[in-house]
Design a protein around this motif. Structure first.
Motif, PDB file in Angstrom:
ATOM      1  N   ILE A  10     -38.312  -8.318  -4.077  1.00 50.37           N
ATOM      2  CA  ILE A  10     -37.352  -8.935  -3.143  1.00 50.37           C
ATOM      3  C   ILE A  10     -36.815  -7.843  -2.224  1.00 50.37           C
ATOM      4  O   ILE A  10     -36.259  -6.847  -2.679  1.00 50.37           O
ATOM      5  CB  ILE A  10     -36.213  -9.642  -3.903  1.00 50.37           C
ATOM      6  N   SER A  11     -36.983  -8.056  -0.936  1.00 50.28           N
ATOM      7  CA  SER A  11     -36.621  -7.058   0.069  1.00 50.28           C
ATOM      8  C   SER A  11     -35.399  -7.506   0.872  1.00 50.28           C
ATOM      9  O   SER A  11     -35.340  -8.657   1.318  1.00 50.28           O
ATOM     10  CB  SER A  11     -37.836  -6.867   0.981  1.00 50.28           C
ATOM     11  N   LEU A  12     -34.459  -6.604   1.060  1.00 51.70           N
ATOM     12  CA  LEU A  12     -33.247  -6.922   1.810  1.00 51.70           C
ATOM     13  C   LEU A  12     -33.553  -7.371   3.243  1.00 51.70           C
ATOM     14  O   LEU A  12     -33.029  -8.398   3.684  1.00 51.70           O
ATOM     15  CB  LEU A  12     -32.277  -5.746   1.808  1.00 51.70           C
ATOM     16  N   PRO A  13     -34.393  -6.652   4.000  1.00 49.69           N
ATOM     17  CA  PRO A  13     -34.687  -7.128   5.361  1.00 49.69           C
ATOM     18  C   PRO A  13     -35.282  -8.538   5.382  1.00 49.69           C
ATOM     19  O   PRO A  13     -34.949  -9.338   6.252  1.00 49.69           O
ATOM     20  CB  PRO A  13     -35.686  -6.101   5.901  1.00 49.69           C
ATOM     21  N   THR A  14     -36.126  -8.855   4.413  1.00 45.73           N
ATOM     22  CA  THR A  14     -36.736 -10.184   4.364  1.00 45.73           C
ATOM     23  C   THR A  14     -35.698 -11.245   4.042  1.00 45.73           C
ATOM     24  O   THR A  14     -35.657 -12.300   4.681  1.00 45.73           O
ATOM     25  CB  THR A  14     -37.884 -10.217   3.332  1.00 45.73           C
ATOM     26  N   VAL A  15     -34.847 -10.982   3.060  1.00 46.55           N
ATOM     27  CA  VAL A  15     -33.790 -11.940   2.695  1.00 46.55           C
ATOM     28  C   VAL A  15     -32.883 -12.204   3.892  1.00 46.55           C
ATOM     29  O   VAL A  15     -32.589 -13.357   4.216  1.00 46.55           O
ATOM     30  CB  VAL A  15     -32.968 -11.435   1.482  1.00 46.55           C
ATOM     31  N   LEU A  16     -32.461 -11.148   4.563  1.00 41.67           N
ATOM     32  CA  LEU A  16     -31.569 -11.317   5.715  1.00 41.67           C
ATOM     33  C   LEU A  16     -32.261 -12.055   6.861  1.00 41.67           C
ATOM     34  O   LEU A  16     -31.643 -12.911   7.506  1.00 41.67           O
ATOM     35  CB  LEU A  16     -31.050  -9.956   6.179  1.00 41.67           C
ATOM     36  N   ALA A  17     -33.523 -11.744   7.104  1.00 43.72           N
ATOM     37  CA  ALA A  17     -34.258 -12.435   8.175  1.00 43.72           C
ATOM     38  C   ALA A  17     -34.407 -13.917   7.865  1.00 43.72           C
ATOM     39  O   ALA A  17     -34.200 -14.764   8.739  1.00 43.72           O
ATOM     40  CB  ALA A  17     -35.625 -11.783   8.365  1.00 43.72           C
ATOM     41  N   ALA A  63     -39.269 -15.194   0.047  1.00 45.14           N
ATOM     42  CA  ALA A  63     -38.279 -14.117   0.142  1.00 45.14           C
ATOM     43  C   ALA A  63     -37.589 -13.839  -1.191  1.00 45.14           C
ATOM     44  O   ALA A  63     -36.907 -12.832  -1.338  1.00 45.14           O
ATOM     45  CB  ALA A  63     -37.234 -14.453   1.204  1.00 45.14           C
ATOM     46  N   GLY A  64     -37.750 -14.752  -2.155  1.00 43.92           N
ATOM     47  CA  GLY A  64     -37.119 -14.571  -3.461  1.00 43.92           C
ATOM     48  C   GLY A  64     -35.724 -15.155  -3.553  1.00 43.92           C
ATOM     49  O   GLY A  64     -34.986 -14.854  -4.484  1.00 43.92           O
ATOM     50  N   ILE A  65     -35.354 -16.020  -2.617  1.00 40.07           N
ATOM     51  CA  ILE A  65     -34.016 -16.606  -2.589  1.00 40.07           C
ATOM     52  C   ILE A  65     -33.920 -17.815  -3.505  1.00 40.07           C
ATOM     53  O   ILE A  65     -32.896 -18.041  -4.144  1.00 40.07           O
ATOM     54  CB  ILE A  65     -33.632 -16.981  -1.141  1.00 40.07           C
ATOM     55  N   ASP A  82     -29.083 -14.859 -10.164  1.00 37.40           N
ATOM     56  CA  ASP A  82     -29.107 -13.699 -11.067  1.00 37.40           C
ATOM     57  C   ASP A  82     -30.008 -12.593 -10.532  1.00 37.40           C
ATOM     58  O   ASP A  82     -29.635 -11.419 -10.557  1.00 37.40           O
ATOM     59  CB  ASP A  82     -29.556 -14.112 -12.472  1.00 37.40           C
ATOM     60  N   ASP A  83     -31.177 -12.967 -10.036  1.00 37.00           N
ATOM     61  CA  ASP A  83     -32.107 -11.970  -9.496  1.00 37.00           C
ATOM     62  C   ASP A  83     -31.541 -11.300  -8.249  1.00 37.00           C
ATOM     63  O   ASP A  83     -31.621 -10.081  -8.094  1.00 37.00           O
ATOM     64  CB  ASP A  83     -33.459 -12.609  -9.172  1.00 37.00           C
ATOM     65  N   PHE A  88     -29.201  -6.924  -5.267  1.00 37.65           N
ATOM     66  CA  PHE A  88     -28.253  -6.580  -4.190  1.00 37.65           C
ATOM     67  C   PHE A  88     -26.856  -7.053  -4.581  1.00 37.65           C
ATOM     68  O   PHE A  88     -26.402  -8.102  -4.101  1.00 37.65           O
ATOM     69  CB  PHE A  88     -28.677  -7.238  -2.866  1.00 37.65           C
ATOM     70  N   PRO A  89     -26.163  -6.317  -5.441  1.00 46.00           N
ATOM     71  CA  PRO A  89     -24.847  -6.759  -5.936  1.00 46.00           C
ATOM     72  C   PRO A  89     -23.871  -7.083  -4.792  1.00 46.00           C
ATOM     73  O   PRO A  89     -23.710  -6.292  -3.864  1.00 46.00           O
ATOM     74  CB  PRO A  89     -24.352  -5.572  -6.756  1.00 46.00           C
ATOM     75  N   GLY A  90     -23.272  -8.264  -4.870  1.00 45.51           N
ATOM     76  CA  GLY A  90     -22.260  -8.679  -3.902  1.00 45.51           C
ATOM     77  C   GLY A  90     -22.795  -9.311  -2.632  1.00 45.51           C
ATOM     78  O   GLY A  90     -22.053  -9.990  -1.926  1.00 45.51           O
ATOM     79  N   LEU A  91     -24.053  -9.092  -2.309  1.00 49.07           N
ATOM     80  CA  LEU A  91     -24.605  -9.616  -1.056  1.00 49.07           C
ATOM     81  C   LEU A  91     -24.585 -11.140  -1.018  1.00 49.07           C
ATOM     82  O   LEU A  91     -24.106 -11.733  -0.048  1.00 49.07           O
ATOM     83  CB  LEU A  91     -26.038  -9.116  -0.846  1.00 49.07           C
ATOM     84  N   LEU A  92     -25.082 -11.752  -2.063  1.00 51.75           N
ATOM     85  CA  LEU A  92     -25.174 -13.213  -2.078  1.00 51.75           C
ATOM     86  C   LEU A  92     -23.794 -13.859  -1.984  1.00 51.75           C
ATOM     87  O   LEU A  92     -23.614 -14.833  -1.260  1.00 51.75           O
ATOM     88  CB  LEU A  92     -25.915 -13.688  -3.323  1.00 51.75           C
TER      89      LEU A  92
END
Length: 113
Positions: A10-17, A63-65, A82-83, A88-92
């Motif tokens: 799971i990649s931060l740029p992908t999740v945000l995009a 994206a793993g969301i 949970d994943d 990415f603690p706190g992001l979600l």
């Protein structure tokens, strides 16, 4: 069904995009409001057409969301909280805090015109 990414994939740029799309952000908000309960595609039909929803769910799964699991003729959709929290603690929580306060996409589109 294609596989879901592992937590390490799971990649931060992908999740945000992926969450930059208002329909997918609305889907996230709906899932967060019903945290812990699996939903079916039909629960989101007010957000987009069935084929359009399939596209959005695929992007979110890739994206793993979300996790999408077949159940008979339906697909059960759950938030991978949970994943995502482990990766990415706190992001979600920050994204959800905004997502649950946004009006549905069709009302946002109407307000913009």
């Amino acid at each position: 069904m294609p596989p879901h990414p592992t937590i390490d994939q799971i990649s931060l740029p992908t999740v945000l995009a992926v969450l930059g799309d208002q329909t997918r952000l609305a889907i996230l908000g709906d899932l967060a409001r019903r945290e812990g309960k699996a939903m079916t595609c039909s629960n989101f039909i007010d957000l987009a057409s069935k084929s359009n929803l399939s596209y959005h769910f695929a992007k979110m799964r890739e994206a793993g969301i979300i996790r999408v699991e077949p159940s008979g003729t339906s697909r059960l959709i759950t938030l991978r909280r949970d994943d995502l929290d482990a990766r990415f603690p706190g992001l979600l929580d920050s994204i959800i805090a905004t997502a649950v306060t946004l009006p549905p996409p069709e009302k946002r589109a109407a307000a913009a015109t």
